[in-house]
Design a protein around this motif. Structure first.
Motif, mmCIF file in Angstrom:
data_model
loop_
_atom_site.group_PDB
_atom_site.id
_atom_site.type_symbol
_atom_site.label_atom_id
_atom_site.label_comp_id
_atom_site.label_asym_id
_atom_site.label_seq_id
_atom_site.Cartn_x
_atom_site.Cartn_y
_atom_site.Cartn_z
ATOM 1 N N VAL A 235 18.801 23.152 -45.549
ATOM 2 C CA VAL A 235 18.536 21.726 -45.792
ATOM 3 C C VAL A 235 19.839 20.928 -45.688
ATOM 4 N N ARG A 236 20.917 21.462 -46.230
ATOM 5 C CA ARG A 236 22.193 20.763 -46.201
ATOM 6 C C ARG A 236 22.793 20.724 -44.799
ATOM 7 N N GLU A 237 22.782 21.833 -44.088
ATOM 8 C CA GLU A 237 23.447 21.928 -42.799
ATOM 9 C C GLU A 237 22.589 21.462 -41.615
ATOM 10 N N GLU A 238 21.287 21.604 -41.700
ATOM 11 C CA GLU A 238 20.407 21.277 -40.591
ATOM 12 C C GLU A 238 19.247 20.394 -41.044
ATOM 13 N N PRO A 239 19.517 19.187 -41.524
ATOM 14 C CA PRO A 239 18.431 18.324 -42.013
ATOM 15 C C PRO A 239 17.433 17.941 -40.912
ATOM 16 N N SER A 240 17.877 17.962 -39.671
ATOM 17 C CA SER A 240 16.973 17.596 -38.572
ATOM 18 C C SER A 240 15.823 18.600 -38.416
ATOM 19 N N LEU A 241 15.972 19.813 -38.930
ATOM 20 C CA LEU A 241 14.898 20.806 -38.849
ATOM 21 C C LEU A 241 13.686 20.399 -39.677
ATOM 22 N N PHE A 242 13.896 19.540 -40.656
ATOM 23 C CA PHE A 242 12.838 19.217 -41.609
ATOM 24 C C PHE A 242 12.308 17.792 -41.452
ATOM 25 N N ARG A 243 12.666 17.112 -40.375
ATOM 26 C CA ARG A 243 12.141 15.768 -40.111
ATOM 27 C C ARG A 243 10.795 15.855 -39.470
ATOM 28 N N ILE A 244 9.888 14.998 -39.927
ATOM 29 C CA ILE A 244 8.561 14.917 -39.329
ATOM 30 C C ILE A 244 8.595 13.823 -38.277
ATOM 31 N N VAL A 245 8.238 14.205 -37.069
ATOM 32 C CA VAL A 245 8.320 13.254 -35.944
ATOM 33 C C VAL A 245 6.997 12.594 -35.730
ATOM 34 N N GLN B 189 26.931 46.853 -45.398
ATOM 35 C CA GLN B 189 25.805 46.623 -46.316
ATOM 36 C C GLN B 189 24.468 46.762 -45.586
ATOM 37 N N VAL B 190 24.371 46.226 -44.372
ATOM 38 C CA VAL B 190 23.138 46.341 -43.591
ATOM 39 C C VAL B 190 22.881 47.800 -43.248
ATOM 40 N N ALA B 191 23.928 48.513 -42.862
ATOM 41 C CA ALA B 191 23.780 49.917 -42.458
ATOM 42 C C ALA B 191 23.298 50.795 -43.605
ATOM 43 N N ASN B 192 23.780 50.540 -44.834
ATOM 44 C CA ASN B 192 23.359 51.405 -45.943
ATOM 45 C C ASN B 192 22.203 50.819 -46.753
ATOM 46 N N GLY B 193 21.630 49.686 -46.288
ATOM 47 C CA GLY B 193 20.425 49.134 -46.904
ATOM 48 C C GLY B 193 20.653 48.342 -48.174
ATOM 49 N N THR B 194 21.860 47.918 -48.465
ATOM 50 C CA THR B 194 22.128 47.174 -49.701
ATOM 51 C C THR B 194 22.277 45.669 -49.470
ATOM 52 N N TYR B 195 22.135 45.213 -48.230
ATOM 53 C CA TYR B 195 22.276 43.783 -47.950
ATOM 54 C C TYR B 195 21.014 43.046 -48.385
ATOM 55 N N THR B 196 21.173 42.023 -49.198
ATOM 56 C CA THR B 196 20.036 41.207 -49.639
ATOM 57 C C THR B 196 20.344 39.734 -49.381
ATOM 58 N N VAL B 197 19.293 38.959 -49.170
ATOM 59 C CA VAL B 197 19.424 37.536 -48.921
ATOM 60 C C VAL B 197 18.720 36.787 -50.040
ATOM 61 N N ASP B 198 19.412 35.835 -50.662
ATOM 62 C CA ASP B 198 18.813 34.981 -51.681
ATOM 63 C C ASP B 198 18.110 33.847 -50.944
ATOM 64 N N ALA B 199 16.781 33.843 -50.951
ATOM 65 C CA ALA B 199 15.994 32.875 -50.194
ATOM 66 C C ALA B 199 16.281 31.441 -50.643
ATOM 67 N N ARG B 200 16.520 31.241 -51.922
ATOM 68 C CA ARG B 200 16.800 29.894 -52.421
ATOM 69 C C ARG B 200 18.127 29.369 -51.841
ATOM 70 N N VAL B 201 19.156 30.188 -51.863
ATOM 71 C CA VAL B 201 20.457 29.792 -51.314
ATOM 72 C C VAL B 201 20.329 29.536 -49.816
ATOM 73 N N LEU B 202 19.602 30.386 -49.114
ATOM 74 C CA LEU B 202 19.390 30.209 -47.688
ATOM 75 C C LEU B 202 18.701 28.881 -47.404
ATOM 76 N N ALA B 203 17.636 28.569 -48.163
ATOM 77 C CA ALA B 203 16.914 27.311 -47.974
ATOM 78 C C ALA B 203 17.804 26.111 -48.282
ATOM 79 N N GLU B 204 18.585 26.177 -49.345
ATOM 80 C CA GLU B 204 19.488 25.068 -49.692
ATOM 81 C C GLU B 204 20.513 24.833 -48.580
ATOM 82 N N ASN B 205 21.058 25.908 -48.034
ATOM 83 C CA ASN B 205 22.031 25.779 -46.947
ATOM 84 C C ASN B 205 21.404 25.205 -45.686
#
Length: 109
Positions: free
Chosen positions: A99-109, A81-97
């Motif tokens: 937040v769910r998998e790496e909550p420490s990335l979004f903590r304010i210290v 898909q990347v080679a032929n240019g048809t790979y797309t990323v859903d930004a909303r799904v990426l952001a949800e994942n």
């Protein structure tokens, strides 16, 4: 922790090994472990009780260990898909994942 049979004369329960060899009955919750006697007239032995949940957990762990870390078919599909240019990323799904998998990335210290 790993326990080895130190010449005690009877097999130890191996929760991650072959359940048939460790004395665990797949259909029930109790397995008998009997010491080896010089004569076959041993009338009894120790018994242990293994819950169905523990048995299922052991089987799940074994299945996870036998599963490959990389799904080669999925990697090849995405590479194409990347080679032929048809790979797309859903930004909303990426952001949800993220937040769910790496909550420490979004903590304010």
């Amino acid at each position: 922790m790993e326990i080895h049979n130190a010449g005690m004369g009877y097999p130890l329960l191996d929760p991650y090994g072959n359940t048939a060899a460790s004395g665990v009955d797949r259909n029930g919750e109790t397995a008998a472990i009997r010491p080896k006697a010089a004569d076959d007239g041993a009338s009894g032995g120790d018994t242990i009780s293994v819950s169905r949940d523990a048995l299922l957990l052991t089987e799940a762990r074994r299945a996870a260990q036998n599963t490959p870390d990389v799904r080669a078919d999925r990697v090849e599909e995405l590479r194409a898909q990347v080679a032929n240019g048809t790979y797309t990323v859903d930004a909303r799904v990426l952001a949800e994942n993220l937040v769910r998998e790496e909550p420490s990335l979004f903590r304010i210290v």
